[in-house]
Design a protein around this motif. Structure first.
Motif, PDB file in Angstrom:
ATOM      1  N   LEU A   2      37.171  72.615  66.937  1.00  0.00           N
ATOM      2  CA  LEU A   2      37.429  71.593  65.925  1.00  0.00           C
ATOM      3  C   LEU A   2      36.670  71.900  64.634  1.00  0.00           C
ATOM      4  CD1 LEU A   2      38.749  68.917  65.133  1.00  0.00           C
ATOM      5  CD2 LEU A   2      36.797  67.737  66.174  1.00  0.00           C
ATOM      6  N   SER A   3      35.454  72.388  64.758  1.00  0.00           N
ATOM      7  CA  SER A   3      34.666  72.680  63.559  1.00  0.00           C
ATOM      8  C   SER A   3      35.319  73.781  62.732  1.00  0.00           C
ATOM      9  CB  SER A   3      33.232  73.035  63.929  1.00  0.00           C
ATOM     10  OG  SER A   3      33.190  74.150  64.787  1.00  0.00           O
ATOM     11  N   MET A   6      38.512  72.302  61.030  1.00  0.00           N
ATOM     12  CA  MET A   6      38.200  71.380  59.930  1.00  0.00           C
ATOM     13  C   MET A   6      37.687  72.127  58.701  1.00  0.00           C
ATOM     14  SD  MET A   6      38.995  68.279  60.795  1.00  0.00           S
ATOM     15  CE  MET A   6      37.996  67.063  59.950  1.00  0.00           C
ATOM     16  N   TRP A  25      46.853  66.672  54.531  1.00  0.00           N
ATOM     17  CA  TRP A  25      46.332  66.408  55.869  1.00  0.00           C
ATOM     18  C   TRP A  25      47.418  65.969  56.858  1.00  0.00           C
ATOM     19  CZ3 TRP A  25      41.702  68.137  57.374  1.00  0.00           C
ATOM     20  CH2 TRP A  25      40.815  68.521  56.372  1.00  0.00           C
ATOM     21  N   LYS A  29      48.270  67.991  60.324  1.00  0.00           N
ATOM     22  CA  LYS A  29      48.364  67.297  61.624  1.00  0.00           C
ATOM     23  C   LYS A  29      49.681  67.630  62.325  1.00  0.00           C
ATOM     24  CE  LYS A  29      48.335  62.709  63.649  1.00  0.00           C
ATOM     25  NZ  LYS A  29      49.531  61.932  63.746  1.00  0.00           N
ATOM     26  N   ILE A 118      32.356  65.346  59.687  1.00  0.00           N
ATOM     27  CA  ILE A 118      33.321  64.434  60.319  1.00  0.00           C
ATOM     28  C   ILE A 118      33.667  64.938  61.717  1.00  0.00           C
ATOM     29  CG2 ILE A 118      35.720  63.623  60.201  1.00  0.00           C
ATOM     30  CD1 ILE A 118      35.273  63.481  57.109  1.00  0.00           C
ATOM     31  N   ALA A 119      33.834  66.258  61.859  1.00  0.00           N
ATOM     32  CA  ALA A 119      34.106  66.821  63.184  1.00  0.00           C
ATOM     33  C   ALA A 119      32.961  66.499  64.146  1.00  0.00           C
ATOM     34  CB  ALA A 119      34.324  68.331  63.085  1.00  0.00           C
ATOM     35  N   LEU A 121      30.912  63.921  63.915  1.00  0.00           N
ATOM     36  CA  LEU A 121      30.989  62.486  64.200  1.00  0.00           C
ATOM     37  C   LEU A 121      32.078  62.186  65.230  1.00  0.00           C
ATOM     38  CD1 LEU A 121      30.559  61.053  60.582  1.00  0.00           C
ATOM     39  CD2 LEU A 121      28.873  60.964  62.452  1.00  0.00           C
ATOM     40  N   MET A 122      33.175  62.930  65.154  1.00  0.00           N
ATOM     41  CA  MET A 122      34.296  62.720  66.087  1.00  0.00           C
ATOM     42  C   MET A 122      33.903  63.016  67.531  1.00  0.00           C
ATOM     43  SD  MET A 122      37.362  64.290  63.740  1.00  0.00           S
ATOM     44  CE  MET A 122      38.602  64.318  65.007  1.00  0.00           C
ATOM     45  N   VAL A 123      32.929  63.889  67.730  1.00  0.00           N
ATOM     46  CA  VAL A 123      32.484  64.198  69.086  1.00  0.00           C
ATOM     47  C   VAL A 123      31.180  63.479  69.435  1.00  0.00           C
ATOM     48  CG1 VAL A 123      33.723  66.396  69.220  1.00  0.00           C
ATOM     49  CG2 VAL A 123      31.345  66.367  68.416  1.00  0.00           C
ATOM     50  N   GLY A 124      30.834  62.475  68.618  1.00  0.00           N
ATOM     51  CA  GLY A 124      29.701  61.624  68.939  1.00  0.00           C
ATOM     52  C   GLY A 124      28.346  62.087  68.444  1.00  0.00           C
ATOM     53  N   ARG A 126      25.405  62.463  65.786  1.00  0.00           N
ATOM     54  CA  ARG A 126      24.909  61.789  64.596  1.00  0.00           C
ATOM     55  C   ARG A 126      23.560  62.346  64.142  1.00  0.00           C
ATOM     56  NH1 ARG A 126      28.794  59.409  65.982  1.00  0.00           N
ATOM     57  NH2 ARG A 126      29.814  57.468  65.798  1.00  0.00           N
TER      58      ARG A 126
END
Length: 160
Positions: A2-3, A6, A25, A29, A118-119, A121-124, A126
């Motif tokens: 994902l990284s 993105m 975007w 998708k 954001i990627a 954050l999408m996998v939790g 922080r």
């Protein structure tokens, strides 16, 4: 994975045919949904090259895509865990600017890092710091804008 996706897409989010949230975007998708989850950076290259052929500044965007996806950084990000990406976030920013042969404070580099954040954050995740890069990027953007405005005023005064 994902990284890398993105960052690849964010590096070419400029000079679009319309607003990115409407023409860029959503198309990315659609492509990813149609082609499936990429199994390598090469899959991302194949999936996006055809799309970029029909975009403004297509040759430049394909070169940028290839430059990033051929880099050691893309390979490192592909193999890295979210923990490693979060821990190395500031260093990734500097490495990305080197790979792309740009100033770390350039808008596309800062935006690519925002997409990487954001990627995460999408996998939790922080536990990384935008603050380490974005205030500097914002300052560079301000100075760049100020510089352009100053040059314009200067030219107008000297031409008068």
């Amino acid at each position: 994975m994902l990284s890398v996706l993105m960052v690849s897409v964010a590096l070419n989010d400029y000079q679009l045919k319309g607003r990115s949230e409407k023409v860029y975007w959503p198309r990315i998708k659609e492509i990813m949904e149609r082609k499936g989850v990429p199994s390598s950076p090469e899959d991302i290259r194949r999936n996006l090259t055809e799309f970029y052929r029909h975009e403004r500044l297509s040759e430049r965007k394909i070169r940028r895509l290839n430059r990033f996806l051929s880099s050691d950084l893309a390979e490192k990000l592909w193999k890295a865990s979210p923990d490693e990406v979060a821990k190395d976030f500031s260093q990734i920013w500097l490495n990305l600017s080197e790979v792309m042969e740009q100033n770390p404070h350039d808008k596309t580099i800062a935006f690519a890092m925002k997409a990487l954040g954001i990627a995460l954050l999408m996998v939790g995740r922080r536990d990384f710091s935008f603050e380490s890069i974005l205030p500097l990027a914002a300052l560079a953007l301000f100075l760049s804008h100020f510089h352009k405005k100053y040059i314009k005023i200067y030219k107008n005064k000297t031409m008068a």
